[in-house]
Design a protein around this motif. Sequence first.
Motif, PDB file in Angstrom:
ATOM      1  N   SER A 187       0.836  -1.200   0.000  1.00 20.17           N
ATOM      2  CA  SER A 187       0.000   0.000   0.000  1.00 20.17           C
ATOM      3  C   SER A 187       0.869   1.248   0.000  1.00 20.17           C
ATOM      4  O   SER A 187       1.933   1.285   0.616  1.00 20.17           O
ATOM      5  CB  SER A 187      -0.933  -0.014   1.211  1.00 20.17           C
ATOM      6  OG  SER A 187      -0.181  -0.199   2.397  1.00 20.17           O
ATOM      7  N   PRO A 230      -0.809   7.243   1.975  1.00 24.42           N
ATOM      8  CA  PRO A 230      -1.931   8.048   1.462  1.00 24.42           C
ATOM      9  C   PRO A 230      -1.536   9.521   1.367  1.00 24.42           C
ATOM     10  O   PRO A 230      -0.778  10.010   2.200  1.00 24.42           O
ATOM     11  CB  PRO A 230      -3.025   7.859   2.524  1.00 24.42           C
ATOM     12  CG  PRO A 230      -2.557   6.783   3.435  1.00 24.42           C
ATOM     13  CD  PRO A 230      -1.086   6.680   3.301  1.00 24.42           C
ATOM     14  N   TYR A 231      -2.043  10.175   0.348  1.00 26.03           N
ATOM     15  CA  TYR A 231      -1.841  11.629   0.272  1.00 26.03           C
ATOM     16  C   TYR A 231      -3.066  12.279   0.886  1.00 26.03           C
ATOM     17  O   TYR A 231      -3.989  12.698   0.212  1.00 26.03           O
ATOM     18  CB  TYR A 231      -1.644  12.071  -1.185  1.00 26.03           C
ATOM     19  CG  TYR A 231      -1.259  13.526  -1.299  1.00 26.03           C
ATOM     20  CD1 TYR A 231      -0.049  13.972  -0.781  1.00 26.03           C
ATOM     21  CD2 TYR A 231      -2.097  14.444  -1.908  1.00 26.03           C
ATOM     22  CE1 TYR A 231       0.308  15.299  -0.863  1.00 26.03           C
ATOM     23  CE2 TYR A 231      -1.746  15.779  -2.007  1.00 26.03           C
ATOM     24  CZ  TYR A 231      -0.544  16.201  -1.476  1.00 26.03           C
ATOM     25  OH  TYR A 231      -0.193  17.527  -1.553  1.00 26.03           O
ATOM     26  N   ASP A 232      -3.095  12.288   2.225  1.00 28.31           N
ATOM     27  CA  ASP A 232      -4.240  12.864   2.936  1.00 28.31           C
ATOM     28  C   ASP A 232      -3.721  13.891   3.938  1.00 28.31           C
ATOM     29  O   ASP A 232      -2.520  14.173   3.980  1.00 28.31           O
ATOM     30  CB  ASP A 232      -5.055  11.750   3.610  1.00 28.31           C
ATOM     31  CG  ASP A 232      -4.222  10.886   4.559  1.00 28.31           C
ATOM     32  OD1 ASP A 232      -3.084  11.288   4.916  1.00 28.31           O
ATOM     33  OD2 ASP A 232      -4.687   9.804   4.946  1.00 28.31           O
ATOM     34  N   ASP A 233      -4.623  14.435   4.749  1.00 32.34           N
ATOM     35  CA  ASP A 233      -4.229  15.473   5.702  1.00 32.34           C
ATOM     36  C   ASP A 233      -3.148  14.987   6.652  1.00 32.34           C
ATOM     37  O   ASP A 233      -2.271  15.738   7.050  1.00 32.34           O
ATOM     38  CB  ASP A 233      -5.450  15.941   6.511  1.00 32.34           C
ATOM     39  CG  ASP A 233      -6.395  16.784   5.657  1.00 32.34           C
ATOM     40  OD1 ASP A 233      -5.985  17.162   4.549  1.00 32.34           O
ATOM     41  OD2 ASP A 233      -7.517  17.033   6.095  1.00 32.34           O
ATOM     42  N   ILE A 234      -3.245  13.695   7.034  1.00 34.05           N
ATOM     43  CA  ILE A 234      -2.288  13.152   7.996  1.00 34.05           C
ATOM     44  C   ILE A 234      -0.900  13.071   7.384  1.00 34.05           C
ATOM     45  O   ILE A 234       0.094  13.449   8.003  1.00 34.05           O
ATOM     46  CB  ILE A 234      -2.718  11.744   8.451  1.00 34.05           C
ATOM     47  CG1 ILE A 234      -4.077  11.795   9.139  1.00 34.05           C
ATOM     48  CG2 ILE A 234      -1.662  11.132   9.355  1.00 34.05           C
ATOM     49  CD1 ILE A 234      -4.667  10.423   9.426  1.00 34.05           C
ATOM     50  N   HIS A 235      -0.835  12.549   6.165  1.00 34.55           N
ATOM     51  CA  HIS A 235       0.464  12.209   5.595  1.00 34.55           C
ATOM     52  C   HIS A 235       1.042  13.280   4.684  1.00 34.55           C
ATOM     53  O   HIS A 235       2.185  13.167   4.262  1.00 34.55           O
ATOM     54  CB  HIS A 235       0.356  10.888   4.831  1.00 34.55           C
ATOM     55  CG  HIS A 235      -0.017   9.736   5.703  1.00 34.55           C
ATOM     56  ND1 HIS A 235      -1.309   9.388   5.964  1.00 34.55           N
ATOM     57  CD2 HIS A 235       0.751   8.868   6.412  1.00 34.55           C
ATOM     58  CE1 HIS A 235      -1.344   8.352   6.781  1.00 34.55           C
ATOM     59  NE2 HIS A 235      -0.113   8.012   7.080  1.00 34.55           N
ATOM     60  N   GLN A 236       0.242  14.293   4.393  1.00 31.70           N
ATOM     61  CA  GLN A 236       0.676  15.292   3.425  1.00 31.70           C
ATOM     62  C   GLN A 236       2.015  15.927   3.804  1.00 31.70           C
ATOM     63  O   GLN A 236       2.879  16.148   2.956  1.00 31.70           O
ATOM     64  CB  GLN A 236      -0.395  16.369   3.332  1.00 31.70           C
ATOM     65  CG  GLN A 236      -0.301  17.181   2.061  1.00 31.70           C
ATOM     66  CD  GLN A 236      -1.363  18.255   2.024  1.00 31.70           C
ATOM     67  OE1 GLN A 236      -2.264  18.277   2.840  1.00 31.70           O
ATOM     68  NE2 GLN A 236      -1.238  19.147   1.075  1.00 31.70           N
ATOM     69  N   TYR A 252       5.126  14.328   2.519  1.00 32.81           N
ATOM     70  CA  TYR A 252       5.468  14.558   1.116  1.00 32.81           C
ATOM     71  C   TYR A 252       6.384  15.772   1.012  1.00 32.81           C
ATOM     72  O   TYR A 252       7.318  15.790   0.222  1.00 32.81           O
ATOM     73  CB  TYR A 252       4.193  14.748   0.281  1.00 32.81           C
ATOM     74  CG  TYR A 252       3.483  13.447   0.005  1.00 32.81           C
ATOM     75  CD1 TYR A 252       2.732  12.831   1.000  1.00 32.81           C
ATOM     76  CD2 TYR A 252       3.591  12.823  -1.228  1.00 32.81           C
ATOM     77  CE1 TYR A 252       2.095  11.627   0.773  1.00 32.81           C
ATOM     78  CE2 TYR A 252       2.953  11.615  -1.465  1.00 32.81           C
ATOM     79  CZ  TYR A 252       2.211  11.022  -0.466  1.00 32.81           C
ATOM     80  OH  TYR A 252       1.592   9.818  -0.703  1.00 32.81           O
ATOM     81  N   GLU A 280       2.324   8.383  -3.077  1.00 31.50           N
ATOM     82  CA  GLU A 280       1.413   8.527  -4.227  1.00 31.50           C
ATOM     83  C   GLU A 280       2.076   9.395  -5.290  1.00 31.50           C
ATOM     84  O   GLU A 280       2.794  10.326  -4.958  1.00 31.50           O
ATOM     85  CB  GLU A 280       0.105   9.216  -3.807  1.00 31.50           C
ATOM     86  CG  GLU A 280      -0.751   8.453  -2.845  1.00 31.50           C
ATOM     87  CD  GLU A 280      -1.485   7.272  -3.474  1.00 31.50           C
ATOM     88  OE1 GLU A 280      -1.348   7.064  -4.702  1.00 31.50           O
ATOM     89  OE2 GLU A 280      -2.172   6.579  -2.732  1.00 31.50           O
ATOM     90  N   ARG A 337       2.138  12.310  -7.887  1.00 29.42           N
ATOM     91  CA  ARG A 337       1.409  13.566  -7.863  1.00 29.42           C
ATOM     92  C   ARG A 337       1.600  14.279  -9.185  1.00 29.42           C
ATOM     93  O   ARG A 337       2.613  14.125  -9.826  1.00 29.42           O
ATOM     94  CB  ARG A 337       1.896  14.452  -6.737  1.00 29.42           C
ATOM     95  CG  ARG A 337       1.267  14.066  -5.422  1.00 29.42           C
ATOM     96  CD  ARG A 337       1.404  15.188  -4.439  1.00 29.42           C
ATOM     97  NE  ARG A 337       2.774  15.276  -3.947  1.00 29.42           N
ATOM     98  CZ  ARG A 337       3.285  16.352  -3.362  1.00 29.42           C
ATOM     99  NH1 ARG A 337       2.556  17.432  -3.226  1.00 29.42           N
ATOM    100  NH2 ARG A 337       4.520  16.365  -2.930  1.00 29.42           N
TER     101      ARG A 337
END
Length: 87
Positions: free
Chosen positions: A30, A33-39, A42, A85, A87
């Motif tokens: 997996s 994730p590119y979400d609020d938590i993991h952003q 990046y 992810e 981008r």
Amino acid sequence: MKIKKRDIALIALGIVLVLFLLAAPPESTSRVPYDDIHQEFYDIVAAEGKKAAEKNCETCHNPDGVPFPADHPPKFRCLFCHKMEER
Ligand code: HEC
Ligand code: HEC
């Protein structure tokens, strides 16, 4: 069309990237994730590299937080297996 040095550098980078992905563990692992938590990670990867970002993973990903699957492999370098992810 004139080929510029920059184009050659980009193509070379692309080839290296493809080879790296081919050599990596199965694609099915997996992604981060590119979400609020993991952003934020990046941004850290972009600025300081993967090793710097990985230091933070286990503040949440631990048995008392977000547990790992029971059969999780050794996890010393998260981002070696869990890709970011695109981008
Ligand atoms: C602030 C807490 C926190 C930190 C820090 C954190 N994570 Fe997560 N992570 C979560 C939570 C919560 C979930 C489950 C919800 C979700 O998918 O966002 C998750 C889910 C995941 C998943 C599973 C995604 C899926 O498809 O189910 C992966 C892989 C992951 N994180 C990798 C990482 C890596 C690598 C790092 C370090 C760069 C990291 N996380 C840092 C909280 C965190
Ligand atoms: C040697 C490769 C490898 C390393 C290193 C690794 N993982 Fe994993 N991880 C896997 C595999 C394989 C799975 C199970 C398949 C999947 O769900 O992606 C998994 C599953 C997970 C899951 C559950 C994903 C889901 O979909 O529920 C999380 C969260 C996770 N890993 C986080 C991390 C974190 C955080 C680190 C670093 C501390 C890490 N992993 C290091 C290979 C690795």
